[in-house]
Design a protein around this motif. Structure first.
Motif, PDB file in Angstrom:
ATOM      1  N   LEU A 294       0.726  -1.355   0.037  1.00  0.00           N
ATOM      2  CA  LEU A 294       0.309  -0.132   0.062  1.00  0.00           C
ATOM      3  C   LEU A 294       0.942   1.098  -0.136  1.00  0.00           C
ATOM      4  CD1 LEU A 294      -2.809   1.642   0.683  1.00  0.00           C
ATOM      5  CD2 LEU A 294      -2.274   1.088   3.118  1.00  0.00           C
ATOM      6  N   VAL A 295       0.445   1.871  -1.067  1.00  0.00           N
ATOM      7  CA  VAL A 295       1.351   3.512  -1.107  1.00  0.00           C
ATOM      8  C   VAL A 295       0.421   4.915  -1.122  1.00  0.00           C
ATOM      9  CG1 VAL A 295       2.885   5.403  -2.967  1.00  0.00           C
ATOM     10  CG2 VAL A 295       3.133   2.549  -2.781  1.00  0.00           C
ATOM     11  N   THR A 296       0.439   5.534  -0.290  1.00  0.00           N
ATOM     12  CA  THR A 296      -0.662   6.024   0.616  1.00  0.00           C
ATOM     13  C   THR A 296       0.131   7.582  -0.026  1.00  0.00           C
ATOM     14  OG1 THR A 296      -0.101   7.037   2.437  1.00  0.00           O
ATOM     15  CG2 THR A 296      -1.108   5.104   2.876  1.00  0.00           C
ATOM     16  N   GLY A 297      -0.970   8.562  -0.692  1.00  0.00           N
ATOM     17  CA  GLY A 297      -0.277  10.156  -1.136  1.00  0.00           C
ATOM     18  C   GLY A 297       0.288   9.424  -2.157  1.00  0.00           C
ATOM     19  N   ILE A 318       0.357  -3.472  -6.057  1.00  0.00           N
ATOM     20  CA  ILE A 318       0.408  -2.587  -5.538  1.00  0.00           C
ATOM     21  C   ILE A 318      -0.733  -1.749  -6.062  1.00  0.00           C
ATOM     22  CG2 ILE A 318       1.325   0.032  -5.499  1.00  0.00           C
ATOM     23  CD1 ILE A 318       3.646  -1.649  -7.437  1.00  0.00           C
ATOM     24  N   ILE A 319      -1.322  -1.490  -4.229  1.00  0.00           N
ATOM     25  CA  ILE A 319      -2.084  -0.451  -3.874  1.00  0.00           C
ATOM     26  C   ILE A 319      -2.317   0.834  -3.740  1.00  0.00           C
ATOM     27  CG2 ILE A 319      -4.672  -0.168  -3.014  1.00  0.00           C
ATOM     28  CD1 ILE A 319      -3.675  -2.727  -3.412  1.00  0.00           C
ATOM     29  N   MET A 320      -2.257   1.660  -4.688  1.00  0.00           N
ATOM     30  CA  MET A 320      -2.304   3.289  -4.940  1.00  0.00           C
ATOM     31  C   MET A 320      -3.307   4.018  -4.574  1.00  0.00           C
ATOM     32  SD  MET A 320      -0.073   3.545  -8.437  1.00  0.00           S
ATOM     33  CE  MET A 320      -1.766   3.255  -9.526  1.00  0.00           C
ATOM     34  N   LEU A 321      -3.185   4.762  -2.899  1.00  0.00           N
ATOM     35  CA  LEU A 321      -3.675   5.208  -2.786  1.00  0.00           C
ATOM     36  C   LEU A 321      -3.996   6.610  -2.928  1.00  0.00           C
ATOM     37  CD1 LEU A 321      -6.002   4.382   0.805  1.00  0.00           C
ATOM     38  CD2 LEU A 321      -5.141   6.359   0.791  1.00  0.00           C
ATOM     39  N   ASP A 322      -4.987   8.132  -3.017  1.00  0.00           N
ATOM     40  CA  ASP A 322      -4.561   9.336  -2.475  1.00  0.00           C
ATOM     41  C   ASP A 322      -6.059   9.464  -2.479  1.00  0.00           C
ATOM     42  OD1 ASP A 322      -3.899  12.052  -2.981  1.00  0.00           O
ATOM     43  OD2 ASP A 322      -1.576  11.168  -3.769  1.00  0.00           O
ATOM     44  N   VAL A 346      -5.264   1.399  -8.298  1.00  0.00           N
ATOM     45  CA  VAL A 346      -5.969   2.640  -7.704  1.00  0.00           C
ATOM     46  C   VAL A 346      -7.285   2.701  -6.783  1.00  0.00           C
ATOM     47  CG1 VAL A 346      -4.819   4.058  -9.426  1.00  0.00           C
ATOM     48  CG2 VAL A 346      -7.442   3.754  -9.145  1.00  0.00           C
ATOM     49  N   VAL A 347      -7.062   3.140  -5.465  1.00  0.00           N
ATOM     50  CA  VAL A 347      -7.711   3.187  -4.497  1.00  0.00           C
ATOM     51  C   VAL A 347      -8.269   5.396  -4.321  1.00  0.00           C
ATOM     52  CG1 VAL A 347      -8.530   3.096  -2.456  1.00  0.00           C
ATOM     53  CG2 VAL A 347      -7.752   1.447  -3.225  1.00  0.00           C
ATOM     54  N   LEU A 348      -9.316   5.740  -4.695  1.00  0.00           N
ATOM     55  CA  LEU A 348      -9.198   7.450  -4.065  1.00  0.00           C
ATOM     56  C   LEU A 348     -10.638   6.508  -2.849  1.00  0.00           C
ATOM     57  CD1 LEU A 348      -9.528   9.712  -4.857  1.00  0.00           C
ATOM     58  CD2 LEU A 348     -11.946   9.918  -5.605  1.00  0.00           C
ATOM     59  N   ALA A 349      -9.055   7.769  -1.405  1.00  0.00           N
ATOM     60  CA  ALA A 349      -9.600   7.483  -0.193  1.00  0.00           C
ATOM     61  C   ALA A 349      -8.947   8.335   0.329  1.00  0.00           C
ATOM     62  CB  ALA A 349      -9.108   6.263  -0.522  1.00  0.00           C
ATOM     63  N   ASP A 350      -9.812   9.206   1.975  1.00  0.00           N
ATOM     64  CA  ASP A 350      -9.265   9.451   2.385  1.00  0.00           C
ATOM     65  C   ASP A 350      -8.153   9.324   3.779  1.00  0.00           C
ATOM     66  OD1 ASP A 350      -8.705  12.576   4.590  1.00  0.00           O
ATOM     67  OD2 ASP A 350      -9.944  12.850   4.205  1.00  0.00           O
ATOM     68  N   ILE A 351      -7.169   9.277   3.963  1.00  0.00           N
ATOM     69  CA  ILE A 351      -6.195   8.726   5.529  1.00  0.00           C
ATOM     70  C   ILE A 351      -6.378   9.215   6.950  1.00  0.00           C
ATOM     71  CG2 ILE A 351      -4.495   8.303   3.775  1.00  0.00           C
ATOM     72  CD1 ILE A 351      -2.861  10.261   5.446  1.00  0.00           C
TER      73      ILE A 351
END
Length: 636
Positions: A294-297, A318-322, A346-351
């Protein structure tokens, strides 16, 4: 006449059946010529029926081979080495069949087709020459008819493989703006010779003849050139008034293709970066093999480069979250073009939304987390400390807590040199994240190794001075610098992310890894260098103005606090910072109180809590400096 030829040569192209007919005509003419040579140019006494019979036989064999191998289907005006090779192979197969058949006929005594071996050899050689010559003639005619009448004379710096690739890329594009007049090289054995009809010159000789050749541009095309050498070449070109461009290395080509569109202006990153980092690929491969990451930002400068670096390894997913929708979409489209078979989502989300992030952890079960999600702009966070606390601290706490809950193997947090002896809200928020991440390692029966990486500014990242200065130069200036003495540590984005990967897999948990950032760079010198790289003059074409330090901004950044020291690691550019340890239960409660206070307290009270968590935080050029005076007064 020219328009007729262009109409013939442009478009899809000349019909392949016309090319086949021309090739067959060349085969027949080559056969007649071969017979004439064999008979000393005397065909008068040779029976016409025999000649016609042999022409039909030879032409029929070549026709079948041409149809079988499709040698006539290429775009003639774009013929290259591979198509010339195909012509040679095709004609040789036809020749081999004919010579074998003739040999069998002679052995059996059948008097059907009698063509001497010498005629077949002459015919084969003549056919190859005529067919290849025809293609070269069409290619050169098209290049001449479509060639631009205005172009820029250039030297290619580098006569090795990259130089020859660059030369070929320029020659193959009829719309290119460059006219190569020579190559430059530092290798003595290459000097004085001609490469593809172009002279190979030393730098001194190139300078001596450059004006007479009206050279305006130098294209740097050297593989694995050192940054120091690149910088010297840049300075030499600027001194001569030549614009310097660069052909990127093979792994930077778009879609793996070399063409003149890849040639770009040299950037400040090219001469301020450092030589390629040697990674412990074995350790990294072992740590990443078959893992869900998981890569945030992920859509940011650092996050997206971490993703690109990870794609080099055999990861499971690879989970690309931003939360940045447009930037995340752009990254997705980039990777679909360059790594269409790569295992990413890709995952559109707020940490900061713990329920949403918990769903992500529950669905994907990430084994490794790279947390590059954060607000990073110092002046903005000084104005809006609520957001720095909510996102940087609250978001990081959510991710770290969920990493423990879902038994992630590794959690790597990206920090900043602004966390050392912080003078602003942003740096302090990252220092609190460091403290929390490090204190988690004190927990018993912990399956997650928590690692922090700390480094300075990255060249060319979103919001950094490099894109700002570039935009200001394009607009004609002025360039704005906050202070004539301000300095910063710089590192290229790929270098920083490579060190993040290296540090992430050398850490066992609880470390804060500090990167060797080299020597600090004066921002005003950076501005001057960028002006000169643009072919402009400082204070004449572009002025530099000083605007004063912004809220929370330091003159000099630090990588380690004065009370800290470092321990070496096996990598010379990575050290372990020895920092003060914090008791987890106490830190956890204070951070919980801080996050709860977001709902009820104003900015001043929130920043006061941050100063309690990080006593070395002394505000500079900020509205919150009054809190420090209050503390000093209370202590006295």
């Amino acid at each position: 006449m020219k328009l007729v030829l262009l109409r013939f040569l442009k478009g899809r192209i000349v019909s392949p059946w016309l090319i086949l007919a021309i090739d067959l005509a060349l085969v027949i003419n080559a056969f007649v010529l071969a017979y004439a040579v064999r008979l000393n140019v005397s065909l008068v006494n040779y029976p016409a029926s025999n000649l016609i019979q042999n022409i039909i036989w030879v032409g029929g064999i070549y026709l079948m081979v041409f149809l079988l191998f499709g040698s006539f289907k290429g775009v003639i005006r774009h013929s290259n080495y591979n198509e010339f090779k195909q012509v040679l192979i095709t004609t040789f197969i036809a020749f081999l069949f004919l010579i074998t058949f003739s040999f069998v006929v002679r052995l059996t005594g059948i008097n059907w087709v009698d063509i001497s071996s010498l005629v077949l050899v002459f015919h084969f050689v003549t056919t190859v020459v005529l067919m290849v010559g025809f293609r070269i003639m069409v290619k050169e005619a098209y290049a001449y008819l479509t060639k631009k009448r205005t172009y820029t004379n250039v030297y290619i710096y580098g006569a090795g493989d990259m130089g020859q690739i660059t030369l070929e890329a320029i020659k193959n594009d009829k719309d290119n703006e460059f006219n190569v007049v020579g190559l430059i090289d530092d290798t003595a054995s290459r000097l004085g010779v001609k490469l593809h009809s172009y002279p190979v010159l030393s730098w001194d000789k190139a300078v001596e003849t450059g004006d007479s050749r009206q050279v305006k541009v130098v294209i740097l095309a050297i593989k694995n050139i050192s940054v120091q050498r690149k910088h010297k070449i840049t300075e030499a070109c600027i001194e001569r008034g030549w614009k310097l461009k660069i052909m990127p290395s093979v792994d930077s080509w778009v879609n793996g293709i070399s063409n003149d569109k890849q040639i770009r202006d040299i950037r400040i990153e090219d001469i301020l970066g450092r030589d390629e980092i040697q990674l412990n690929l074995g350790r990294i491969m072992e740590g990443l093999d078959g893992k869900v990451i998981l890569v945030t930002g992920a859509a940011g400068s650092i996050g997206s480069e971490i993703v690109r670096q990870l794609l080099r390894f055999s990861v499971q997913k690879i989970i690309m979250l931003d939360i940045a929708e447009s930037a995340l979409y752009d990254l997705q489209q980039e990777l679909l073009l360059s790594h269409s078979d790569a295992p990413f989502e890709v995952v559109l989300a707020d940490i900061t939304n713990k329920k949403r992030i918990a769903d992500v952890f529950d669905r994907y079960k990430p084994q490794i987390v790279f947390n590059a999600a954060a607000y990073k702009h110092v002046p903005l966070m000084e104005t809006y400390p609520y957001e720095a606390i909510r996102v940087n601290i609250g978001g990081t706490k959510n991710l770290a807590d969920l990493a423990i809950q879902y038994n992630a193997e590794k959690f790597v947090m990206i920090s900043t040199d602004k966390a050392v002896n912080p003078t602003n809200v942003m740096g302090t928020s990252k220092r609190i994240c460091e403290i929390y991440i490090q204190s988690l390692s004190q927990l018993n029966n912990l399956n997650t190794a928590f690692v922090t990486t700390r480094f300075g500014n990255v060249l060319g990242s979103n919001g950094s001075v490099v894109p700002l200065f570039k935009k200001q130069i394009e607009q004609g200036g002025p360039i704005t610098v906050t202070h004539k003495d301000i300095t910063r540590y710089f590192m290229t984005i790929p270098e920083a992310c490579q060190l993040v990967l290296e540090a992430g897999f050398m850490g066992v948990g609880g470390e804060i890894f500090v990167f060797d950032m080299g020597e600090p760079v004066k921002i005003v010198n950076l501005a001057k260098e960028m002006i000169r790289l643009s072919g402009l003059k400082v204070d004449e074409d572009i002025k530099i103005v000083y605007t004063g330090l912004r809220p929370g901004e330091k003159l000099y950044e630090e990588l380690l606090a004065s009370k800290e020291n470092t321990l070496p690691t096996h990598h010379e550019k990575i050290m372990i910072g020895k920092v003060r340890q914090h008791e987890f239960r106490l830190i956890e409660q204070k951070i919980k109180d801080l996050l709860f206070a977001l709902q009820i307290e104003n900015d001043t009270l929130l920043v006061s809590r941050m100063k309690d968590l990080v006593p070395e935080y002394i505000s500079q050029n900020s509205q919150f400096a009054e809190l420090d005076h209050h503390i000093e007064h209370t202590v006295s």
